[in-house]
Design a protein around this motif. Structure first.
Motif, PDB file in Angstrom:
ATOM      1  N   SER A  10     101.797  95.110 -32.237  1.00 40.97           N
ATOM      2  CA  SER A  10     101.894  94.974 -33.689  1.00 40.97           C
ATOM      3  C   SER A  10     101.841  96.359 -34.315  1.00 40.97           C
ATOM      4  CB  SER A  10     100.741  94.114 -34.224  1.00 40.97           C
ATOM      5  OG  SER A  10      99.517  94.820 -34.108  1.00 40.97           O
ATOM      6  N   PHE A  11     102.121  96.411 -35.607  1.00 42.09           N
ATOM      7  CA  PHE A  11     102.158  97.688 -36.319  1.00 42.09           C
ATOM      8  C   PHE A  11     100.894  97.915 -37.142  1.00 42.09           C
ATOM      9  CE2 PHE A  11     106.471  96.865 -35.234  1.00 42.09           C
ATOM     10  CZ  PHE A  11     107.055  98.105 -35.070  1.00 42.09           C
ATOM     11  N   ASP A  12      99.835  97.167 -36.853  1.00 45.78           N
ATOM     12  CA  ASP A  12      98.594  97.313 -37.601  1.00 45.78           C
ATOM     13  C   ASP A  12      97.915  98.632 -37.247  1.00 45.78           C
ATOM     14  OD1 ASP A  12      99.039  94.829 -38.684  1.00 45.78           O
ATOM     15  OD2 ASP A  12      97.902  93.785 -37.126  1.00 45.78           O
ATOM     16  N   THR A  13      97.190  99.190 -38.223  1.00 42.56           N
ATOM     17  CA  THR A  13      96.409 100.395 -37.978  1.00 42.56           C
ATOM     18  C   THR A  13      95.278 100.076 -37.008  1.00 42.56           C
ATOM     19  OG1 THR A  13      96.879 101.193 -40.213  1.00 42.56           O
ATOM     20  CG2 THR A  13      95.021 102.187 -39.073  1.00 42.56           C
ATOM     21  N   PRO A  14      95.043 100.918 -35.992  1.00 37.61           N
ATOM     22  CA  PRO A  14      93.991 100.623 -35.014  1.00 37.61           C
ATOM     23  C   PRO A  14      92.614 100.529 -35.672  1.00 37.61           C
ATOM     24  CG  PRO A  14      95.392 102.422 -34.270  1.00 37.61           C
ATOM     25  CD  PRO A  14      95.760 102.162 -35.689  1.00 37.61           C
ATOM     26  N   GLU A  15      91.793  99.650 -35.129  1.00 34.99           N
ATOM     27  CA  GLU A  15      90.421  99.538 -35.593  1.00 34.99           C
ATOM     28  C   GLU A  15      89.609 100.714 -35.042  1.00 34.99           C
ATOM     29  OE1 GLU A  15      88.963  97.462 -37.649  1.00 34.99           O
ATOM     30  OE2 GLU A  15      90.777  96.289 -38.059  1.00 34.99           O
ATOM     31  N   LEU A  16      88.797 101.304 -35.907  1.00 35.25           N
ATOM     32  CA  LEU A  16      87.972 102.425 -35.490  1.00 35.25           C
ATOM     33  C   LEU A  16      86.509 101.987 -35.462  1.00 35.25           C
ATOM     34  CD1 LEU A  16      89.576 105.260 -37.644  1.00 35.25           C
ATOM     35  CD2 LEU A  16      89.946 104.824 -35.221  1.00 35.25           C
ATOM     36  N   GLY A  17      85.828 102.341 -34.411  1.00 35.55           N
ATOM     37  CA  GLY A  17      84.421 101.967 -34.294  1.00 35.55           C
ATOM     38  C   GLY A  17      83.518 102.951 -35.015  1.00 35.55           C
ATOM     39  N   LEU A  18      83.764 103.170 -36.307  1.00 30.00           N
ATOM     40  CA  LEU A  18      82.986 104.127 -37.091  1.00 30.00           C
ATOM     41  C   LEU A  18      82.092 103.390 -38.080  1.00 30.00           C
ATOM     42  CD1 LEU A  18      85.807 106.720 -37.943  1.00 30.00           C
ATOM     43  CD2 LEU A  18      84.171 106.817 -36.059  1.00 30.00           C
ATOM     44  N   GLU A  19      80.862 103.814 -38.150  1.00 30.76           N
ATOM     45  CA  GLU A  19      79.938 103.239 -39.117  1.00 30.76           C
ATOM     46  C   GLU A  19      79.760 104.243 -40.259  1.00 30.76           C
ATOM     47  OE1 GLU A  19      76.337 102.159 -37.215  1.00 30.76           O
ATOM     48  OE2 GLU A  19      77.284 100.741 -35.817  1.00 30.76           O
ATOM     49  N   LEU A  20      80.460 103.982 -41.349  1.00 30.88           N
ATOM     50  CA  LEU A  20      80.427 104.894 -42.486  1.00 30.88           C
ATOM     51  C   LEU A  20      79.849 104.162 -43.692  1.00 30.88           C
ATOM     52  CD1 LEU A  20      83.957 106.542 -42.117  1.00 30.88           C
ATOM     53  CD2 LEU A  20      81.777 107.398 -41.278  1.00 30.88           C
ATOM     54  N   ASN A  21      78.697 104.608 -44.163  1.00 29.62           N
ATOM     55  CA  ASN A  21      78.101 104.030 -45.357  1.00 29.62           C
ATOM     56  C   ASN A  21      78.856 104.493 -46.590  1.00 29.62           C
ATOM     57  OD1 ASN A  21      76.078 102.861 -43.754  1.00 29.62           O
ATOM     58  ND2 ASN A  21      74.843 104.746 -43.855  1.00 29.62           N
TER      59      ASN A  21
END
Length: 480
Positions: A10-21
């Motif tokens: 698919s052309f979806d943006t990859p999920e990033l495992g970042l925890e950003l408040n």
């Protein structure tokens, strides 16, 4: 899932495992940075009309911006061309042939030399059964988006470069002012020492020391003047002018622009969407995914239709008549049925390229976060340092005044007075450098936040491209 167990991406943006408040960028509530949507035209926060005018000139005339706009329109034209792949390709053709047949070919009693008139239309159409056409279009769209990101990045970089050079110009002029003021003071000291020596109350050693310090300070002025000239030339080029064009406008000394009390930084999620480099990384990844999906489609047959209609006659009078009408229909199927091993290896290759770009995308995001956190920290700490340097400069000025008074009163020797003057010059120069560095660090923060390119709208870019085409035609005509 394909019959071979290979799945399209698919052309979806990859999920990033970042925890950003939400306050990842701004930190505590009393921070210098606020979680409020940043001002797009950040240079206006310096409240310097000259800087505003320079940004406007660069926006209109910078050569790198012009090239980026041209490249963007080239990719846009490529996208529009690729979209036509959804429709049949129709070509018109016509020909005239005059030939003579060999005696062993023509029928006895007929004329071996004759004319042949041909005209008609040929068509070709590839069916998009397995997504080849769709993915070619998606790849072209992603390429256009990557070019758009490049254009935005150029705007952002040029705005920041103009602002940085302007701040460095004012900072260098401030250093020059400090050097000249100290030079004047040291000149007075040298003259005073000379008079005291002539009067017998001082000695030649003090005169030599005063002379050495005077000339050392004088020697700092030519490099500063050279830097000022170089910066003005650089700004001239950035705004699309001949080096030296802005000398009269910029050589007049002006103070370093004031800094805003707080910086509007926004939150982390909005920050990531503003960055052109992240936008480009997404587009490059999407382009590679399209290539991968096309390689998967090669597992299946490619079905296309070709054909044509037209007229063919050996007599011009009969050309176009019903007997001269002809047509053909040519369905074709191409399939790498006996070469699927090569196809699968190509899929593996494209898959590996895609995985590399997924990781490159994640690295781009992390690098962006690193840049913004580092620039924010540099700016905040330099402001703290500047407060200390102000106190040091103030104390050094007081010490120089006391040292001069004590020397003239005969309480201290001349060396103490010279050291106090030297310390004052160093302290004032350090403060001037820090003031410049604080402002340029703030510009680095604004650049890292990804602001500035948003002021450019489609109409402005369209008009700019049309102007470039007109200028090119004008230059071509002059050269001819």
């Amino acid at each position: 899932m394909t019959s071979c167990g290979i799945q399209k991406r698919s052309f979806d943006t990859p999920e990033l495992g970042l925890e950003l408040n939400e306050d990842y960028l701004t930190g505590k509530e009393d921070s210098l940075f606020k979680n409020t949507e940043p001002v797009i035209a950040w240079w206006q926060g310096f409240k310097d009309p000259i800087l505003d005018s320079l940004i406007l000139k660069a926006r209109s005339n910078n050569i790198d911006i012009n090239a980026a706009i041209a490249n963007f329109y080239a990719s846009r034209a490529g996208l529009k061309s690729t979209k036509f792949d959804r429709f049949p390709t129709v070509d018109a053709n016509g020909s005239f042939i005059r030939q003579r047949l060999g005696e062993n070919v023509f029928v006895p009693g007929t004329n071996p030399t004759y004319n042949q008139y041909n005209g008609g239309f040929d068509a070709f159409w590839e069916l998009d059964l397995f997504g080849r056409v769709t993915n070619r279009i998606r790849g072209a769209k992603a390429k256009e988006q990557a070019s758009l990101a490049d254009m935005r990045s150029i705007y952002l970089s040029i705005f920041a470069e103009v602002a940085r050079n302007y701040i460095e110009l004012r900072g260098t002029q401030n250093q020059l002012k400090i050097a000249k003021e100290n030079l004047a003071s040291q000149q007075e000291t040298f003259e005073l020492t000379t008079r005291l020596t002539n009067a017998g109350t001082s000695n030649s050693l003090d005169v030599s020391r005063a002379k050495a310090q005077l000339e050392s300070t004088r020697a700092t002025i030519p490099p500063l003047n050279a830097s000022i000239t170089a910066i003005i030339n650089r700004i001239s080029v950035l705004v699309g002018k001949t080096p030296g064009t802005l000398t009269n406008e910029l050589e007049i000394e002006q103070p370093i622009p004031s800094l805003p009390g707080t910086i509007l930084a926004g939150n982390a999620s909005n920050f990531l969407r503003r960055r052109p480099d992240i936008f480009k990384a997404e587009a490059v990844l999407a382009q590679q995914i399209a290539r991968y999906n096309i390689s998967v489609a090669d597992l299946y047959p490619k079905i296309a239709f070709g054909g044509g209609i037209g007229y063919s006659a050996i007599d011009i009078d009969n050309f176009g008549s019903k007997p001269s009408f002809n047509w053909n229909l040519t369905p074709t199927i191409n399939w790498a049925a006996f070469n699927l091993g090569r196809v699968k290896k190509n899929i593996d290759q494209q898959d590996a390229f895609t995985l590399a770009l997924v990781n490159q995308y994640e690295k781009t995001v992390l690098s962006a976060l690193e840049e913004i956190k580092t620039t924010m920290n540099n700016y905040a700490l330099e402001l703290e340092r500047q407060i200390m340097l102000k106190e040091a400069a103030k104390a050094s000025a007081e010490a120089a005044t006391y040292a001069k008074q004590r020397f003239e009163a005969g309480l201290d020797d001349f060396l103490d007075y010279l050291n106090a003057e030297r310390t004052l010059l160093l302290a004032q120069n350090e403060l001037a450098v820090s003031q410049t560095l604080s402002a340029t660090n703030l510009i680095a923060v604004y650049k890292a936040l990804g602001g500035g390119w948003q002021i450019i709208n489609k109409e402005e870019v369209d008009n700019k491209f049309q102007q470039l085409k007109i200028q090119d035609i004008s230059k071509t005509n002059k050269s001819n």
